[in-house]
Each structure stands twice: as structure tokens, then as C-alpha cells.
Write a protein that holds these residues in place. Structure first.
Motif, PDB file in Angstrom:
ATOM      1  N   ILE A  10       0.834  -1.197   0.000  1.00 42.00           N
ATOM      2  CA  ILE A  10       0.000   0.000   0.000  1.00 42.00           C
ATOM      3  C   ILE A  10       0.872   1.251   0.000  1.00 42.00           C
ATOM      4  O   ILE A  10       1.828   1.369   0.771  1.00 42.00           O
ATOM      5  N   ASP A  11       0.525   2.177  -0.868  1.00 45.87           N
ATOM      6  CA  ASP A  11       1.183   3.479  -0.937  1.00 45.87           C
ATOM      7  C   ASP A  11       0.770   4.310   0.284  1.00 45.87           C
ATOM      8  O   ASP A  11      -0.201   3.977   0.979  1.00 45.87           O
ATOM      9  N   LEU A  12       1.483   5.398   0.533  1.00 46.22           N
ATOM     10  CA  LEU A  12       1.222   6.201   1.729  1.00 46.22           C
ATOM     11  C   LEU A  12       0.554   7.539   1.394  1.00 46.22           C
ATOM     12  O   LEU A  12      -0.637   7.732   1.639  1.00 46.22           O
ATOM     13  N   ASP A  13       1.288   8.474   0.816  1.00 50.14           N
ATOM     14  CA  ASP A  13       0.743   9.801   0.506  1.00 50.14           C
ATOM     15  C   ASP A  13      -0.313   9.700  -0.588  1.00 50.14           C
ATOM     16  O   ASP A  13      -0.060   9.159  -1.662  1.00 50.14           O
ATOM     17  N   GLY A  14      -1.496  10.214  -0.303  1.00 52.23           N
ATOM     18  CA  GLY A  14      -2.572  10.188  -1.281  1.00 52.23           C
ATOM     19  C   GLY A  14      -3.359   8.900  -1.307  1.00 52.23           C
ATOM     20  O   GLY A  14      -4.387   8.819  -1.981  1.00 52.23           O
ATOM     21  N   THR A  15      -2.886   7.885  -0.580  1.00 49.27           N
ATOM     22  CA  THR A  15      -3.588   6.599  -0.522  1.00 49.27           C
ATOM     23  C   THR A  15      -4.099   6.318   0.884  1.00 49.27           C
ATOM     24  O   THR A  15      -5.272   5.987   1.073  1.00 49.27           O
ATOM     25  N   MET A  16      -3.219   6.452   1.870  1.00 50.54           N
ATOM     26  CA  MET A  16      -3.641   6.280   3.261  1.00 50.54           C
ATOM     27  C   MET A  16      -3.793   7.607   3.997  1.00 50.54           C
ATOM     28  O   MET A  16      -4.676   7.752   4.851  1.00 50.54           O
ATOM     29  N   VAL A  17      -2.917   8.556   3.679  1.00 43.64           N
ATOM     30  CA  VAL A  17      -2.912   9.828   4.404  1.00 43.64           C
ATOM     31  C   VAL A  17      -2.906  10.991   3.416  1.00 43.64           C
ATOM     32  O   VAL A  17      -2.145  10.993   2.450  1.00 43.64           O
ATOM     33  N   ASP A  18      -3.761  11.978   3.679  1.00 47.88           N
ATOM     34  CA  ASP A  18      -3.772  13.214   2.900  1.00 47.88           C
ATOM     35  C   ASP A  18      -2.694  14.124   3.479  1.00 47.88           C
ATOM     36  O   ASP A  18      -2.921  14.851   4.448  1.00 47.88           O
ATOM     37  N   THR A  19      -1.520  14.083   2.880  1.00 42.97           N
ATOM     38  CA  THR A  19      -0.369  14.814   3.384  1.00 42.97           C
ATOM     39  C   THR A  19      -0.112  16.114   2.643  1.00 42.97           C
ATOM     40  O   THR A  19       0.858  16.822   2.944  1.00 42.97           O
ATOM     41  N   ALA A  20      -0.951  16.445   1.679  1.00 46.31           N
ATOM     42  CA  ALA A  20      -0.718  17.658   0.891  1.00 46.31           C
ATOM     43  C   ALA A  20      -0.573  18.917   1.761  1.00 46.31           C
ATOM     44  O   ALA A  20       0.286  19.761   1.468  1.00 46.31           O
ATOM     45  N   PRO A  21      -1.373  19.086   2.840  1.00 45.02           N
ATOM     46  CA  PRO A  21      -1.175  20.279   3.677  1.00 45.02           C
ATOM     47  C   PRO A  21       0.203  20.336   4.327  1.00 45.02           C
ATOM     48  O   PRO A  21       0.757  21.428   4.493  1.00 45.02           O
ATOM     49  N   ASP A  22       0.776  19.181   4.680  1.00 44.70           N
ATOM     50  CA  ASP A  22       2.137  19.156   5.204  1.00 44.70           C
ATOM     51  C   ASP A  22       3.140  19.581   4.138  1.00 44.70           C
ATOM     52  O   ASP A  22       4.043  20.387   4.392  1.00 44.70           O
ATOM     53  N   PHE A  23       2.988  19.016   2.942  1.00 46.10           N
ATOM     54  CA  PHE A  23       3.875  19.398   1.841  1.00 46.10           C
ATOM     55  C   PHE A  23       3.802  20.905   1.594  1.00 46.10           C
ATOM     56  O   PHE A  23       4.820  21.569   1.395  1.00 46.10           O
ATOM     57  N   LEU A  24       2.592  21.430   1.574  1.00 50.23           N
ATOM     58  CA  LEU A  24       2.396  22.850   1.268  1.00 50.23           C
ATOM     59  C   LEU A  24       3.116  23.733   2.278  1.00 50.23           C
ATOM     60  O   LEU A  24       3.818  24.683   1.895  1.00 50.23           O
ATOM     61  N   LEU A  25       2.965  23.423   3.557  1.00 54.97           N
ATOM     62  CA  LEU A  25       3.568  24.257   4.587  1.00 54.97           C
ATOM     63  C   LEU A  25       5.089  24.191   4.516  1.00 54.97           C
ATOM     64  O   LEU A  25       5.775  25.228   4.582  1.00 54.97           O
TER      65      LEU A  25
END
Length: 227
Positions: A10-25
Motif C-alpha cells: 500500500i502506498d502512503l501519501d494520497g492513498t492512506m494519508v492526505d499529506t498535501a497540507p504538510d507538503f504545502l507548509l
């Protein structure tokens, strides 16, 4: 196709966890350090998924030509990693039914591995913070091997570690990276519709099907194939 699955990658970013806000900051703090203006969440979502190096090159390319990107790359990457380490997981959320899906897969006796293009140390911290780490017997990051997804090496390494042929190891992800890697490795692959996929429609991904959630995927594995 899904009646003899023994393990799931299983992939992590975008599959299990919405991490885009972390990336953005983290990205915008790095850009501020360089005297650059902030970019948007929509822009970030189109850039993530191919590892930190690719992300930073894409981010810098919004302001610089190729020579400028190369000139600023090392400082930008170091700055981004510094900021990301400070906020990793603090602004991210689990997607619906991720935990229920992992529990259902575990109840089926499936071996679980997380394979992500995120640097391994960041992936491990995030999995632990979100309560996902106990479900995975293997976790590999984008810096775990000489090649990252869409190269099949990480998936083939999981198959080897589990002692299973690729045909018995299902991959689940949100992007073409996951599908291309799975196809090359010989693994079946399912796609979730809510991730990033570099800004492209998920329907364009050449997978074996789209599942609404990880729980939907687990239920599919319990459904006999009809003829």
C-alpha cells in the motif's frame, strides 16, 4: 484475479494519508527562506508523488529555468527537509476507512507492506503518528533502494521478502506511479480515486480497478469470482 492474494503493498501519501497540507507548509516555508512567493495547495497536489527531489525541482521550476533550478536545488532541498521534519504529520489526516481497511486485511491473514516514495524516516514517523505502523511488517521509502516507483524494484523486493510470487501480491495506490510499478513487477493493482496522481484523472491510470476505500479493497478480496 483477487482470489489468491496473500499480501498487499500500500502506498502512503494520497492513498492512506492526505499529506498535501504538510507538503504545502514545508514547501512554502522553504520558498520564504529563498525570498519566493507561496504556491497553492492545488499546485502542490500536482507535484507530489515522485519523491522529494522531484518535488523540489518542480517547485523551483515555477520560478527558474533549468540552470536556476540546478543552482538553487541543494539549498532548497535541505531547507524543505528541515521544515518538513518539523511539521511531518501535524496537518495531515487519514482518508476514510483506512484503519478499517487495514484491520480487515489483517483479519484475512494478509501480509502488509507500505511502499512510498517519501523518504523512509519521514514515512516511519508518519505511520507511527497516525497509528498505522503496527499493521505493516515492511516499510520502504523512496531512499530505500537504488530506484523508486515507478520502477518495480521496491515492489519486487517486498515480494522477495514475503516469499511470494508477484501475482499473489496486490498493490494499492493513488497514482500512475503505483500502477506502472505494479505492472512492471507483475503484481495486480487497484487504485483509489481520492489521491493526487500528478493532477491527472484517476480513470487514466491503467490499473485493475478503482476502489472507493481500502475497506472496499479488503471486501473485494473476500468476494468469490463468478464465472
Amino acid at each position: 484475479m483477487f482470489t489468491d492474494i496473500r499480501a498487499v503493498i500500500i502506498d502512503l501519501d494520497g492513498t492512506m494519508v492526505d499529506t498535501a497540507p504538510d507538503f504545502l507548509l514545508a514547501v512554502n516555508r522553504m520558498r520564504e527562506d529563498l525570498g519566493l512567493s507561496a504556491i497553492t495547495l492545488a499546485e502542490i497536489k500536482r507535484m507530489v508523488g515522485k519523491g522529494s527531489e522531484h518535488l523540489i525541482r518542480q517547485v523551483l521550476a515555477t520560478d527558474f529555468d533549468e540552470a536556476g533550478v540546478q543552482q538553487h536545488f541543494d539549498v532548497a532541498l535541505a531547507g524543505y527537509q528541515h521544515h518538513y521534519a518539523q511539521i511531518n504529520g501535524l496537518h495531515s489526516e487519514l482518508y476514510p476507512d483506512v484503519m478499517n481497511g487495514l484491520q480487515a486485511m489483517q483479519a484475512l491473514g494478509l501480509k502488509l507492506a507500505c511502499v512510498t516514495n517519501k523518504p523512509l524516516v519521514f514515512a516511519q514517523v508518519l505511520l507511527q503518528m497516525k497509528g498505522l505502523a503496527p499493521y505493516f511488517s515492511l516499510t520502504y521509502g523512496g531512499d530505500s533502494f537504488a530506484h523508486k516507483k515507478p520502477h518495480p524494484l521496491p515492489l519486487l523486493s517486498v515480494c522477495q521478502q514475503f516469499g511470494l510470487p508477484p501475482a499473489q501480491v496486490l498493490a494499492i495506490g493513488d497514482s500512475s506511479n503505483d500502477a506502472i510499478a505494479a505492472r512492471a513487477a507483475g503484481c495486480p493493482v487497484l487504485t483509489v480515486p481520492y489521491g493526487y496522481n500528478h493532477g491527472e484523472p484517476v480513470q487514466n491510470i491503467q490499473s485493475d480497478g478503482i476502489v472507493e476505500t481500502l475497506l472496499s479493497a479488503a471486501k473485494l478480496l473476500t468476494t468469490p469470482t463468478t464465472t
